[in-house]
Design an enzyme around this catalytic site. Structure first.
Site, PDB file in Angstrom:
ATOM      1  CG  HIS A   1       0.978 -48.776  10.012  1.00 40.47           C
ATOM      2  ND1 HIS A   1       1.438 -49.270  11.617  1.00 40.47           N
ATOM      3  CD2 HIS A   1      -0.191 -49.372   9.795  1.00 40.47           C
ATOM      4  CE1 HIS A   1       0.156 -49.527  11.681  1.00 40.47           C
ATOM      5  NE2 HIS A   1      -0.385 -49.720  10.922  1.00 40.47           N
ATOM      6  CB  SER A   2       4.265 -42.563   7.391  1.00 38.97           C
ATOM      7  OG  SER A   2       4.611 -41.700   7.339  1.00 38.97           O
TER       8      SER A   2
END
Ligand SMILES: *Cc1c(COP(=O)(O)O)cnc(C)c1O
Length: 307
Positions: free
Chosen positions: A71-72
């Site tokens: 989920h960067s």
């Protein structure tokens, strides 16, 4: 020295006073809206990738590999930027990478959606590895890069050019006694501190990773940037608001989020900005002058689906 740049974001970002929050808290609070950098749903990473991609294009690089959480925010913005630049984007990811020294956090990591989904829809090729220490993740990225003959982009875009972009960002503000923001991979903190070192402005990073030694990496990065001579103690990094670990929402962060939503209609993310704003609220007695909360983005995480 002029550095090649790929124009992607809307800058300078808005800067405005938070009247209702100021009144409720009894401080003079302003906000810098890097949640509104505009490109690929905004965030501070847009600033870094303008210079990182500008440099890669100038050197004719065809493919890159980076790494981070699935989920960067960085992978999302890099993936979108690579489309514009015509560069192939790969990423080694873990759903919930952790610092082995601090231990593996136990929580229900978010499922597929948010940044993870967007990064793939922006055309990045993500390879998902089993959760492990960050060092293991870096090694996976190196291995993919070697296999593809691609260039490695460090986690969070925290290379000298990333720090340079954040040093330039710091020049968009002046006259604050204290600046508070979410600190993680370091180029934001290094850029800001390099700009304000030796001035009347204090730079407060609220850490989002439980890694007390990380400021050693910041010192090294500031050397690579080369604008100010900074030592370990020059980085004011507060670890009191990390909570249970990187990426794990905290109760204080959720309360801080609610406060800003209900006073100002401004959204914070659970991984970074909510924890940073929780730090600001807890330490408000120290902020007796003009105070700036630097909103660094992260909005897609608000929509992370549960597993
Ligand atoms: C990456 C990120 C940060 C931290 O910036 P670094 O330069 O990695 O320290 C803070 N907030 C958000 C929303 C981010 O995505």
């Amino acid at each position: 020295m002029t550095r090649p740049k790929l124009d992607l974001i809307q800058a300078p970002t808005p800067l405005h006073r938070l009247d209702r929050a100021s009144e409720a808290l009894g401080i003079d609070l302003w906000i810098k809206r890097d949640d509104l950098t505009g490109f690929a749903l905004g965030g501070n990473k847009g600033r870094k990738i303008e210079y990182i991609l500008g440099d890669l294009m100038a050197r004719g690089v065809r493919a890159v590999v980076t790494c981070g959480a699935a989920h960067s925010n960085f992978i999302r913005q890099l993936a979108a930027g690579c489309q514009v630049a015509g560069i192939e984007c790969h990423a080694a990811v873990m759903v919930s990478p952790f610092d082995a020294a601090a231990g593996r956090p136990s929580f229900a990591a978010p499922g597929y959606g948010g940044n993870w989904m967007l990064s793939e829809r922006f055309g990045a090729q993500l390879t998902v590895f089993e959760d492990d220490d960050w060092e293991v993740l870096y090694a996976h990225a190196d291995e993919i890069a070697a296999r593809l003959g691609a260039e490695v982009i460090p986690v969070g875009g925290s290379c000298a050019l990333g720090a340079y972009a954040m040093w330039l960002a710091a020049k968009e503000v002046e006259g604050f006694r204290d600046i508070v923001f979410a600190s993680s991979s370091g180029s934001t903190h290094v850029g800001f501190q390099s700009c304000f070192q030796g001035t009347a402005t204090n730079v407060w990073g609220i850490a989002c990773d439980p890694e007390p030694e990380i400021a050693h990496d910041f010192v090294e990065l500031s050397r690579a940037l080369g604008f100010a001579e900074l030592g370990f103690d020059d980085f004011k990094l507060d670890f009191d608001f990390v909570g249970d670990g990187y990426g794990v929402p905290s109760a204080a962060g959720e309360a801080a989020s609610s406060f800003l939503l209900r006073h100002e209609g401004i959204v914070l993310d659970p991984v970074y900005t909510a924890k940073a704003f929780a730090g600001l609220l807890a330490r408000k007695a120290e902020f007796t002058g003009k105070t700036l909360f630097w909103h660094t983005g992260g909005i897609p995480a608000v929509f992370n689906p549960a597993t």
